[in-house]
Write a protein that holds these residues in place. Structure first.
Motif, PDB file in Angstrom:
ATOM      1  N   THR A   1     -29.276 -68.570  12.574  1.00 39.00           N
ATOM      2  CA  THR A   1     -29.065 -67.153  12.856  1.00 39.00           C
ATOM      3  C   THR A   1     -27.914 -66.955  13.828  1.00 39.00           C
ATOM      4  N   ASP A   2     -27.532 -68.009  14.543  1.00 35.64           N
ATOM      5  CA  ASP A   2     -26.406 -67.908  15.461  1.00 35.64           C
ATOM      6  C   ASP A   2     -25.123 -67.651  14.661  1.00 35.64           C
ATOM      7  N   PRO A   3     -24.420 -66.532  14.953  1.00 34.36           N
ATOM      8  CA  PRO A   3     -23.266 -66.185  14.123  1.00 34.36           C
ATOM      9  C   PRO A   3     -22.153 -67.248  14.143  1.00 34.36           C
TER      10      PRO A   3
ATOM     11  N   SER B   1     -30.471 -71.744  17.573  1.00 33.79           N
ATOM     12  CA  SER B   1     -31.028 -71.322  16.289  1.00 33.79           C
ATOM     13  C   SER B   1     -29.891 -71.377  15.279  1.00 33.79           C
TER      14      SER B   1
ATOM     15  N   THR C   1     -31.926 -61.945   5.027  1.00 34.99           N
ATOM     16  CA  THR C   1     -32.245 -62.453   6.357  1.00 34.99           C
ATOM     17  C   THR C   1     -31.006 -62.355   7.242  1.00 34.99           C
ATOM     18  N   MET C   2     -31.226 -62.504   8.544  1.00 32.82           N
ATOM     19  CA  MET C   2     -30.122 -62.426   9.494  1.00 32.82           C
ATOM     20  C   MET C   2     -29.090 -63.511   9.209  1.00 32.82           C
TER      21      MET C   2
ATOM     22  N   THR D   1     -26.991 -62.586   6.269  1.00 32.96           N
ATOM     23  CA  THR D   1     -26.051 -61.536   6.622  1.00 32.96           C
ATOM     24  C   THR D   1     -24.840 -62.115   7.336  1.00 32.96           C
ATOM     25  N   ARG D   2     -25.094 -63.072   8.216  1.00 29.51           N
ATOM     26  CA  ARG D   2     -23.994 -63.609   9.022  1.00 29.51           C
ATOM     27  C   ARG D   2     -23.208 -64.692   8.290  1.00 29.51           C
TER      28      ARG D   2
ATOM     29  N   THR E   1     -34.698 -75.364  11.756  1.00 33.19           N
ATOM     30  CA  THR E   1     -35.644 -74.465  12.438  1.00 33.19           C
ATOM     31  C   THR E   1     -35.634 -74.727  13.948  1.00 33.19           C
ATOM     32  N   PRO E   2     -35.574 -73.666  14.748  1.00 34.62           N
ATOM     33  CA  PRO E   2     -35.335 -73.888  16.172  1.00 34.62           C
ATOM     34  C   PRO E   2     -36.397 -74.699  16.916  1.00 34.62           C
ATOM     35  N   ASN E   3     -37.671 -74.296  16.833  1.00 36.55           N
ATOM     36  CA  ASN E   3     -38.627 -74.910  17.757  1.00 36.55           C
ATOM     37  C   ASN E   3     -39.276 -76.193  17.258  1.00 36.55           C
TER      38      ASN E   3
END
Lengths: 298, 477
Positions: A153-155, A150, A243-244, A247-248, A129-131
């Motif tokens: 979610t970063d491809p 992130s 989720t993104m 997907t990636r 988790t990013p933060n």
């Protein structure tokens, strides 16, 4: 006298054969039939479309892209997992030259294997988790803020972030397999090699590896099958099938899932399943053939 | 009506000796209503079902059992149990109601649909529900025309359709036929903490330029102006992009829904994308937003780390328990762009939580009647008090005091008047919405340019359009 034999065998065999037929053979047969239809899954109406689904699949860029991710996993997952597992196994076992604290490490490294995959996935989704995640926290703590991202979610990172989880959770299992086969190698082999001036590396390469080859071979097949599936970790670590991140990092099995459960294309999804089944069978045969070696008796 | 002749007609219809057309002709001559005729042609309905009147406009068999399945999600299911116990159960005390409040309806109901034994009325909502477009395409849903035309339960002098918020049932229409009834009225917009805004002396900006100016000021004070969920980029895609596009040029969004050629390459689309791109280009999003899921982003917002967040009216219910004291959440429409065709007050709103009546149910008219009773002032008021959410029943929430979020959503709808809208492509063409969502994430993370966004999404729109296996729908402005 033969029929006496069958009178005994058949009652023993029948329940198992029946269960196998109902729960394995029949669903496979159904899936193959459904793959030839355009079934939407919400009525008994299953229009027969022949091989249409397979033809679409062949031209479906998103499926091919997903499959190519499985292809990358097919190379990376067995290679890295086995390399790490072998290293640990050798360090903790080989020929009585195990490092100090080996017993402790053996147990600790096996821990992830006893945690269910879903729990592993959820734990790691928090790490990434990013933060408030552990990973970015550590990176920030040691002054590497530039590397913070992130991860899920970063491809460029999402697939490999999930692969890292897979490796983390499975290394322990393969390590134990390798340790077990290494322990069956008589220590006298190593003692003789040391007398002949063999280094630690050369005894590993020339004694250990050939003698545990069967275990490695089996492991490669297991990991290859895992790489062709890889559904659970992607869906759990990324937080859901649509989720993104998912997907990636979409792999073929996840694409199958989304086509069936999200897009209601059960016929098409079944065709994907059949293709994956054939690929898995084909791959197993290829690996078996390619890794066949003379087995040593000792 | 001549009862003896009706009975004769029923007997003839059952005998199967007469053509459907002949039966219909004789029925019409007797002045039977549409549902009665439908029942007649089916040839399986008891005589009682034809006993229509003001008290029973849908011709429900008072003794027929009713099978109700409700998605028990964010709204719970007390409002549905209320209908079972206090409305349907009181009107038809002889009807035995079988009830289930469940999640992931698809997995549980799919086998029942496939077997031809579905429930009589379903709240088909939530994750893992049955795909409504597929149900429509497979002819599994009952036409609700007779219900829409029936008198409302407790709104005097109006039909059922007239008693509901204007436009709220549009998304339940597939090619001219009403199959779904939407229950909860949802307003989508930009949310902020009114207490914080007042304390700083800010007012919500009505134009995008003012939004940029205010965002710059907020950023300068060390707070992130915006946050949204990057894990579910459909939030920003629908609640901000769709809304701004519709207000900028309503026809542009309709063209997208209708899969018109080059709809995604329209200048209006580029205008809106350019505006959105500013948010990322000027660094107005909270750091790490692209990795936050919806509840994480909402938590960051509640903690005051960001000022604006695009969400729908379920926000308060979803976050209850995490809302700091003194926090005054309110919703506002997206700011206007130069040349907008819809005024600032126009807001994206839709009715969700769709209910369906399966065509193969054993008590189709009972299912419709259950809906007529739920979608009443009494049913709507119970729902609002119970969930702090708006129902589609007009006037059902009058006089209810339920906090700032509820009040602001009501005020926003009031101000918008006729100017409410919702894009349809995410329901009709999931592949297209998926692509738009993914490209939106890429664009806002600067991995795709505005043109690349438009090209990629247009390509998917063309693919969907050319795919004969995907049913197509049309709408008008």
């Amino acid at each position: 006298m033969h029929h006496h034999k069958y009178r005994l065998i058949i009652p023993f065999l029948l329940p198992a054969a029946l269960l196998y037929g109902v729960f394995v053979v029949w669903p496979y047969a159904q899936a193959i039939y459904v793959s030839l239809t355009s079934w939407r899954g919400v009525s008994a109406n299953r229009p027969f479309v022949g091989l249409d689904n397979y033809q679409r699949l062949w031209e479906d860029d998103r499926f091919l892209e997903a499959l190519s991710r499985n292809g990358q996993l097919l190379i990376v997952l067995p290679l890295v997992t086995i390399a790490i597992a072998l290293t640990f196994a050798a360090l903790f076992t080989q020929g009585g030259q195990a490092i100090r604290g080996a017993a402790f490490y053996r147990i600790v490294f096996f821990f992830p294997q006893i945690i269910p995959a879903v729990i592993v996935g959820i734990l790691w989704s928090y790490v990434y988790t990013p933060n408030i995640g552990l990973l970015n926290g550590i990176l920030g703590g040691v002054g590497l803020d530039g590397l913070k991202r992130s991860w899920l979610t970063d491809p460029t990172t999402v697939l490999w972030a999930i692969v890292a989880v897979a490796i983390w959770s499975s290394v322990g299992f393969y390590m134990v397999i390798f340790i077990a086969s290494m322990q069956s190698i008589p220590t006298s082999f190593y003692e003789a090699a040391v007398l002949d001036g063999a280094t630690r590396w050369s005894s590993f390469k020339d004694i250990t590896l050939p003698l545990i080859w069967e275990s490695i071979r089996t492991s490669v097949i297991y990991l290859a099958i895992a790489a062709l599936d890889f559904f659970i970790l992607v869906i759990v670590v990324s937080g859901g099938s649509t989720t993104m991140g998912a997907t990636r990092a979409e792999v073929a099995a996840l694409y199958l899932y989304n086509q069936a459960f999200d897009k209601n294309r059960w016929g098409y999804a079944s065709a994907i399943g059949v293709v994956l089944l054939l690929l898995t069978l084909l791959l197993s045969v290829i690996i078996m053939r390619a890794t066949r070696r003379e087995t040593y008796q000792f | 009506m001549d009862e003896a002749r009706i009975h004769g007609l029923i007997d003839d219809a059952r005998s199967g000796c007469y053509s459907r057309r002949e039966i219909l002709k004789r029925g019409a001559a007797l002045g039977l209503s549409a549902p009665a005729m439908a029942a007649l042609v089916m040839g399986v309905v008891p005589v009682k079902a034809l006993a229509q009147g003001a008290e029973n406009p849908l011709g429900v068999d008072p003794a027929a059992p009713l099978d109700v399945v409700i998605f028990k999600g964010g709204f719970g299911d007390e409002y549905a149990i209320n209908v079972n116990e206090n409305l349907y159960g009181k009107l038809y005390p002889n009807a035995k109601i079988t009830y289930a409040g469940i999640q992931r309806l698809g997995e549980q109901l799919q086998p029942r649909f496939v077997a031809g034994e579905p429930p009589d009325v379903i709240d088909n909502s939530g994750a893992g529900n049955l795909d409504n477009a597929s149900l429509v395409a497979e002819g599994q849903l009952a036409d609700l025309a007779d219900l829409m035309a029936a008198p409302a339960y407790d709104t005097e002098g109006k039909t059922f359709a007239e008693s509901l918020a204007p436009g709220s049932q549009d998304t339940g229409v597939y090619n001219g036929t009403q199959y779904l009834l939407n229950w909860a009225l949802t307003v989508y917009g930009v949310w902020y903490n009114d207490a914080f805004m007042k304390e700083r002396g800010y007012t919500y900006p009505k134009t995008w330029d003012e939004m940029m100016t205010l965002s710059e000021e907020i950023k300068g004070s060390g707070v992130a102006p915006w946050v949204t969920t990057g894990v579910h980029p459909q939030y920003v895609r629908q609640f901000v992009f769709d809304q701004m596009l519709w207000k900028h040029d309503p026809q542009a969004l309709v063209n997208i829904d209708n899969l018109e050629a080059d709809a995604w390459k329209a200048p209006a689309v580029a205008d809106v994308l350019e505006a959105l791109y500013m948010l990322t280009d000027k660094g107005y999003f909270l750091q790490g937003w692209e990795g936050l899921d919806h509840t994480q982003s909402q938590n960051e917002w509640l903690q005051g780390k960001a000022v604006f967040i695009p969400v729908g009216t379920w926000l308060e219910n979803e976050m209850k328990g995490s809302i700091p004291p003194g926090f005054e959440m309110v919703v506002a429409p997206t700011p206007s762009l130069p040349g907008d065709k819809i005024p600032f007050e126009g807001i994206l709103a839709s009715a969700g939580e769709p209910f369906i009546v399966p065509a193969q149910g054993k008590n189709v008219q009972g299912g419709k009647e259950w809906l007529r009773l739920l979608f009443s002032k009494e049913g709507g008021r119970f729902f609002s008090e119970n969930t702090k959410s708006l129902s589609v029943v007009q006037g059902s929430a009058e006089g209810l005091e339920l906090g700032t979020a509820f009040a602001s959503a009501q005020a926003a709808l009031q101000a918008a008047g006729e100017n409410t809208f919702i894009g349809r492509y995410q329901d009709w063409y999931k592949d297209l919405a998926d692509e738009a969502k993914a490209q939106m994430a890429s664009m806002l993370q600067k991995q795709a340019s505005i043109e690349e966004f438009q090209d990629a999404v247009q390509e998917m729109a063309d693919t969907v359009k050319d795919d004969e296996s995907i049913p197509k729908y049309q709408r008008e402005l």
